[in-house]
Scaffold this active site. Structure first.
Site, PDB file in Angstrom:
ATOM      1  N   LYS A   1     -51.491  60.395 -18.789  1.00  0.00           N
ATOM      2  CA  LYS A   1     -51.166  59.763 -17.516  1.00  0.00           C
ATOM      3  C   LYS A   1     -52.449  59.618 -16.710  1.00  0.00           C
ATOM      4  O   LYS A   1     -53.107  60.605 -16.382  1.00  0.00           O
ATOM      5  CB  LYS A   1     -50.144  60.580 -16.732  1.00  0.00           C
ATOM      6  CG  LYS A   1     -49.781  59.929 -15.404  1.00  0.00           C
ATOM      7  CD  LYS A   1     -49.051  60.878 -14.480  1.00  0.00           C
ATOM      8  CE  LYS A   1     -49.001  60.263 -13.089  1.00  0.00           C
ATOM      9  NZ  LYS A   1     -48.553  61.243 -12.071  1.00  0.00           N
TER      10      LYS A   1
ATOM     11  N   ASN B   1     -42.510  65.856  -9.179  1.00  0.00           N
ATOM     12  CA  ASN B   1     -42.944  67.249  -9.202  1.00  0.00           C
ATOM     13  C   ASN B   1     -42.521  67.952  -7.909  1.00  0.00           C
ATOM     14  O   ASN B   1     -41.673  68.835  -7.914  1.00  0.00           O
ATOM     15  CB  ASN B   1     -44.453  67.334  -9.401  1.00  0.00           C
ATOM     16  CG  ASN B   1     -44.971  68.764  -9.584  1.00  0.00           C
ATOM     17  OD1 ASN B   1     -46.144  68.976  -9.756  1.00  0.00           O
ATOM     18  ND2 ASN B   1     -44.104  69.762  -9.550  1.00  0.00           N
TER      19      ASN B   1
END
Length: 265
Positions: free
Chosen positions: A102, A211
Protein backbone atom coordinates in the site's frame (compact mmCIF):
# COMPACT_ATOMS: atom_id res chain seq x y z
CA UNK A 1 -17.42 -21.10 -2.70
CA UNK A 2 -17.87 -17.34 -2.26
CA UNK A 3 -20.10 -16.11 -5.13
CA UNK A 4 -18.90 -12.52 -4.67
CA UNK A 5 -15.19 -12.48 -3.83
CA UNK A 6 -12.93 -9.45 -3.72
CA UNK A 7 -10.16 -9.92 -6.28
CA UNK A 8 -6.93 -7.93 -5.92
CA UNK A 9 -3.90 -8.61 -8.11
CA UNK A 10 -5.39 -11.96 -9.12
CA UNK A 11 -5.97 -13.24 -5.58
CA UNK A 12 -9.45 -13.72 -4.11
CA UNK A 13 -10.57 -12.73 -0.63
CA UNK A 14 -13.78 -13.48 1.25
CA UNK A 15 -13.74 -10.27 3.30
CA UNK A 16 -14.07 -6.80 1.79
CA UNK A 17 -12.93 -5.18 5.03
CA UNK A 18 -9.22 -4.37 5.29
CA UNK A 19 -7.86 -3.22 8.63
CA UNK A 20 -4.83 -1.48 10.06
CA UNK A 21 -2.72 -2.65 12.97
CA UNK A 22 -1.79 0.62 14.70
CA UNK A 23 -3.13 2.48 17.75
CA UNK A 24 -4.19 -0.59 19.76
CA UNK A 25 -3.13 -0.85 23.38
CA UNK A 26 -1.16 -4.05 22.73
CA UNK A 27 -0.70 -6.91 20.29
CA UNK A 28 -3.33 -9.01 22.06
CA UNK A 29 -6.01 -6.41 21.46
CA UNK A 30 -4.82 -6.04 17.87
CA UNK A 31 -5.33 -9.73 17.22
CA UNK A 32 -8.71 -9.87 18.98
CA UNK A 33 -10.04 -6.93 16.97
CA UNK A 34 -8.78 -8.31 13.66
CA UNK A 35 -10.32 -11.69 14.40
CA UNK A 36 -13.64 -9.98 15.14
CA UNK A 37 -13.42 -7.99 11.90
CA UNK A 38 -13.01 -11.07 9.74
CA UNK A 39 -10.36 -9.21 7.72
CA UNK A 40 -7.88 -11.22 5.69
CA UNK A 41 -5.72 -8.29 4.58
CA UNK A 42 -4.01 -6.32 7.35
CA UNK A 43 -1.91 -3.27 6.67
CA UNK A 44 1.28 -2.53 8.59
CA UNK A 45 3.16 0.77 8.84
CA UNK A 46 6.76 -0.27 8.20
CA UNK A 47 8.14 2.88 9.82
CA UNK A 48 6.21 2.33 13.05
CA UNK A 49 5.81 -1.41 13.53
CA UNK A 50 8.44 -4.10 13.88
CA UNK A 51 8.12 -6.96 11.40
CA UNK A 52 11.73 -8.04 11.66
CA UNK A 53 13.70 -4.86 11.11
CA UNK A 54 14.41 -4.70 14.87
CA UNK A 55 15.86 -8.10 15.84
CA UNK A 56 15.17 -9.14 19.41
CA UNK A 57 12.07 -6.96 19.72
CA UNK A 58 8.47 -8.26 19.66
CA UNK A 59 7.31 -8.62 16.06
CA UNK A 60 3.78 -8.13 14.83
CA UNK A 61 4.26 -11.18 12.61
CA UNK A 62 4.28 -13.35 15.73
CA UNK A 63 0.69 -12.24 16.37
CA UNK A 64 -0.44 -11.98 12.76
CA UNK A 65 1.49 -14.67 10.90
CA UNK A 66 1.67 -14.31 7.10
CA UNK A 67 0.41 -17.88 6.80
CA UNK A 68 -2.95 -16.69 8.16
CA UNK A 69 -3.16 -13.12 6.86
CA UNK A 70 -2.10 -11.17 3.81
CA UNK A 71 0.29 -8.60 5.21
CA UNK A 72 0.01 -5.27 3.38
CA UNK A 73 3.05 -3.11 4.17
CA UNK A 74 2.35 0.60 3.89
CA UNK A 75 4.37 3.80 3.72
CA UNK A 76 2.61 5.79 6.47
CA UNK A 77 4.89 8.60 7.57
CA UNK A 78 6.51 9.08 4.15
CA UNK A 79 6.40 12.53 2.56
CA UNK A 80 8.44 11.94 -0.59
CA UNK A 81 8.39 9.40 -3.38
CA UNK A 82 11.98 8.39 -2.62
CA UNK A 83 11.19 7.63 1.04
CA UNK A 84 8.13 5.62 0.07
CA UNK A 85 10.01 3.55 -2.50
CA UNK A 86 12.87 2.90 -0.07
CA UNK A 87 10.43 1.83 2.67
CA UNK A 88 8.61 -0.66 0.46
CA UNK A 89 11.83 -2.15 -0.86
CA UNK A 90 12.80 -2.80 2.77
CA UNK A 91 9.39 -4.40 3.38
CA UNK A 92 9.85 -6.68 0.39
CA UNK A 93 13.14 -7.91 1.83
CA UNK A 94 11.64 -8.47 5.28
CA UNK A 95 8.67 -10.37 3.82
CA UNK A 96 10.65 -12.63 1.48
CA UNK A 97 9.81 -10.94 -1.79
CA UNK A 98 6.20 -10.01 -0.97
CA UNK A 99 4.97 -7.74 -3.79
CA UNK A 100 1.53 -6.49 -2.67
CA UNK A 101 1.94 -3.10 -0.96
CA UNK A 102 0.00 0.00 0.00
CA UNK A 103 1.51 3.27 -1.17
CA UNK A 104 0.75 6.51 0.60
CA UNK A 105 2.80 9.69 0.22
CA UNK A 106 1.55 12.40 2.55
CA UNK A 107 1.46 16.13 1.91
CA UNK A 108 1.76 17.42 5.46
CA UNK A 109 1.61 16.11 9.04
CA UNK A 110 -1.49 18.15 9.96
CA UNK A 111 -4.03 16.88 7.43
CA UNK A 112 -2.25 13.75 6.15
CA UNK A 113 -3.76 14.56 2.76
CA UNK A 114 -2.00 12.75 -0.08
CA UNK A 115 0.73 14.50 -2.06
CA UNK A 116 -0.47 13.45 -5.48
CA UNK A 117 2.56 14.47 -7.61
CA UNK A 118 4.85 12.43 -5.33
CA UNK A 119 2.31 9.59 -5.18
CA UNK A 120 2.20 9.35 -8.98
CA UNK A 121 6.00 9.42 -9.15
CA UNK A 122 6.37 6.69 -6.52
CA UNK A 123 3.66 4.54 -8.11
CA UNK A 124 5.43 4.59 -11.48
CA UNK A 125 8.74 3.55 -9.89
CA UNK A 126 7.20 0.77 -7.81
CA UNK A 127 5.16 -0.73 -10.65
CA UNK A 128 8.25 -0.75 -12.86
CA UNK A 129 10.10 -2.48 -9.99
CA UNK A 130 7.57 -5.34 -9.89
CA UNK A 131 5.39 -4.25 -6.97
CA UNK A 132 1.61 -4.73 -6.92
CA UNK A 133 0.58 -1.28 -5.75
CA UNK A 134 -2.60 -0.40 -3.89
CA UNK A 135 -2.56 3.38 -3.62
CA UNK A 136 -4.02 5.93 -1.20
CA UNK A 137 -5.11 8.95 -3.20
CA UNK A 138 -7.28 12.04 -3.38
CA UNK A 139 -10.89 11.57 -4.46
CA UNK A 140 -9.99 12.99 -7.88
CA UNK A 141 -11.31 10.92 -10.81
CA UNK A 142 -8.58 12.15 -13.18
CA UNK A 143 -5.70 11.27 -10.88
CA UNK A 144 -7.33 7.97 -9.97
CA UNK A 145 -7.40 7.09 -13.66
CA UNK A 146 -3.75 8.14 -14.00
CA UNK A 147 -2.79 5.76 -11.19
CA UNK A 148 -4.72 2.93 -12.84
CA UNK A 149 -3.01 3.69 -16.16
CA UNK A 150 0.38 3.47 -14.42
CA UNK A 151 -0.51 -0.07 -13.39
CA UNK A 152 -1.74 0.16 -9.78
CA UNK A 153 -3.82 -2.88 -8.80
CA UNK A 154 -6.28 -0.87 -6.66
CA UNK A 155 -7.06 2.79 -6.06
CA UNK A 156 -7.96 3.91 -2.55
CA UNK A 157 -9.50 7.39 -2.41
CA UNK A 158 -10.01 8.99 0.97
CA UNK A 159 -13.55 9.51 2.25
CA UNK A 160 -12.28 12.29 4.51
CA UNK A 161 -9.01 13.00 6.30
CA UNK A 162 -7.10 10.14 7.93
CA UNK A 163 -8.23 9.66 11.52
CA UNK A 164 -10.97 12.29 11.27
CA UNK A 165 -13.96 9.95 11.50
CA UNK A 166 -15.92 12.44 9.37
CA UNK A 167 -17.30 9.80 7.01
CA UNK A 168 -17.84 10.22 3.27
CA UNK A 169 -17.75 13.93 2.46
CA UNK A 170 -17.93 13.69 -1.34
CA UNK A 171 -19.92 10.67 -2.51
CA UNK A 172 -20.25 12.14 -6.01
CA UNK A 173 -16.51 12.02 -6.67
CA UNK A 174 -16.36 8.47 -5.33
CA UNK A 175 -19.12 7.45 -7.75
CA UNK A 176 -17.19 8.97 -10.66
CA UNK A 177 -14.08 7.01 -9.67
CA UNK A 178 -16.05 3.78 -9.24
CA UNK A 179 -17.84 4.12 -12.58
CA UNK A 180 -14.64 4.56 -14.58
CA UNK A 181 -12.34 2.17 -12.73
CA UNK A 182 -11.34 -1.24 -14.04
CA UNK A 183 -9.48 -2.11 -10.83
CA UNK A 184 -10.92 -2.36 -7.31
CA UNK A 185 -11.82 0.91 -5.60
CA UNK A 186 -11.55 0.87 -1.82
CA UNK A 187 -12.36 3.75 0.52
CA UNK A 188 -9.31 4.52 2.62
CA UNK A 189 -9.45 7.01 5.51
CA UNK A 190 -12.23 8.91 7.22
CA UNK A 191 -14.61 6.13 8.27
CA UNK A 192 -15.89 6.80 11.79
CA UNK A 193 -18.62 4.26 12.43
CA UNK A 194 -20.47 1.35 10.87
CA UNK A 195 -22.91 3.45 8.85
CA UNK A 196 -19.98 5.14 7.05
CA UNK A 197 -18.69 1.74 5.95
CA UNK A 198 -22.14 0.65 4.81
CA UNK A 199 -22.58 3.82 2.75
CA UNK A 200 -19.23 3.30 1.05
CA UNK A 201 -20.25 -0.20 0.05
CA UNK A 202 -23.73 0.90 -1.07
CA UNK A 203 -22.06 3.42 -3.39
CA UNK A 204 -20.34 0.50 -5.11
CA UNK A 205 -16.91 0.51 -3.50
CA UNK A 206 -15.18 -2.86 -3.65
CA UNK A 207 -13.99 -2.62 -0.07
CA UNK A 208 -13.10 -0.39 2.86
CA UNK A 209 -9.83 0.01 4.72
CA UNK A 210 -9.86 1.41 8.24
CA UNK A 211 -7.78 1.61 11.39
CA UNK A 212 -8.69 4.45 13.76
CA UNK A 213 -12.43 3.78 13.50
CA UNK A 214 -11.82 0.42 15.17
CA UNK A 215 -8.71 1.03 17.29
CA UNK A 216 -10.03 4.39 18.55
CA UNK A 217 -13.43 3.05 19.61
CA UNK A 218 -14.21 2.60 23.29
CA UNK A 219 -14.55 -1.12 22.62
CA UNK A 220 -12.37 -1.92 19.59
CA UNK A 221 -13.31 -5.59 19.42
CA UNK A 222 -17.03 -4.86 19.46
CA UNK A 223 -16.58 -2.12 16.84
CA UNK A 224 -14.60 -4.50 14.65
CA UNK A 225 -17.55 -6.87 14.62
CA UNK A 226 -19.90 -4.01 13.79
CA UNK A 227 -17.71 -2.98 10.85
CA UNK A 228 -17.69 -6.54 9.52
CA UNK A 229 -21.50 -6.59 9.48
CA UNK A 230 -21.71 -3.10 7.97
CA UNK A 231 -19.44 -3.92 5.06
CA UNK A 232 -21.33 -7.14 4.37
CA UNK A 233 -24.74 -5.42 4.59
CA UNK A 234 -23.63 -2.53 2.39
CA UNK A 235 -22.31 -4.88 -0.27
CA UNK A 236 -25.52 -6.95 -0.27
CA UNK A 237 -27.63 -3.79 -0.55
CA UNK A 238 -25.53 -2.62 -3.51
CA UNK A 239 -25.89 -5.96 -5.27
CA UNK A 240 -29.62 -6.10 -4.54
CA UNK A 241 -30.28 -2.67 -6.06
CA UNK A 242 -32.20 -0.22 -3.93
CA UNK A 243 -35.73 0.91 -4.76
CA UNK A 244 -35.91 4.21 -6.65
CA UNK A 245 -36.52 7.35 -4.63
CA UNK A 246 -39.86 8.99 -5.29
CA UNK A 247 -40.59 12.58 -4.32
CA UNK A 248 -44.15 13.78 -3.56
CA UNK A 249 -45.74 10.60 -4.89
CA UNK A 250 -46.68 8.13 -2.20
CA UNK A 251 -46.98 4.52 -3.30
CA UNK A 252 -48.59 2.12 -0.81
CA UNK A 253 -46.47 -0.82 0.24
CA UNK A 254 -49.56 -3.02 -0.17
CA UNK A 255 -52.00 -2.90 -3.11
CA UNK A 256 -55.11 -0.83 -2.59
CA UNK A 257 -57.40 -2.93 -4.73
CA UNK A 258 -59.25 -5.96 -3.48
CA UNK A 259 -59.44 -4.82 0.13
CA UNK A 260 -61.76 -6.82 2.39
CA UNK A 261 -65.12 -5.08 2.64
CA UNK A 262 -64.26 -2.60 -0.15
CA UNK A 263 -67.10 -3.39 -2.50
CA UNK A 264 -67.83 -1.45 -5.68
CA UNK A 265 -70.35 1.39 -5.59
Amino acid sequence: MNPDPLVIAGKTYRSRLLVGTGKYKDFAQTRAAIDASGAEIVTVAIRRTNIGQEPGQPSLLEVLPPAQFTILPNTAGCYTADDAVRTLRLARELLDGHALVKLEVLGDPQTLFPNMPETLKAAATLVKDGFQVMVYCADDPIQARMLEDIGCVAVMPLASLIGSGMGILNPWNLKLIIEQAKVPVLVDAGVGTASDAAIAMELGCDGVLMNTAIAGAQDPVLMAGAMKKAVEAGREAYRAGRMPKKYYAATPSSPGGGLIGAGSK
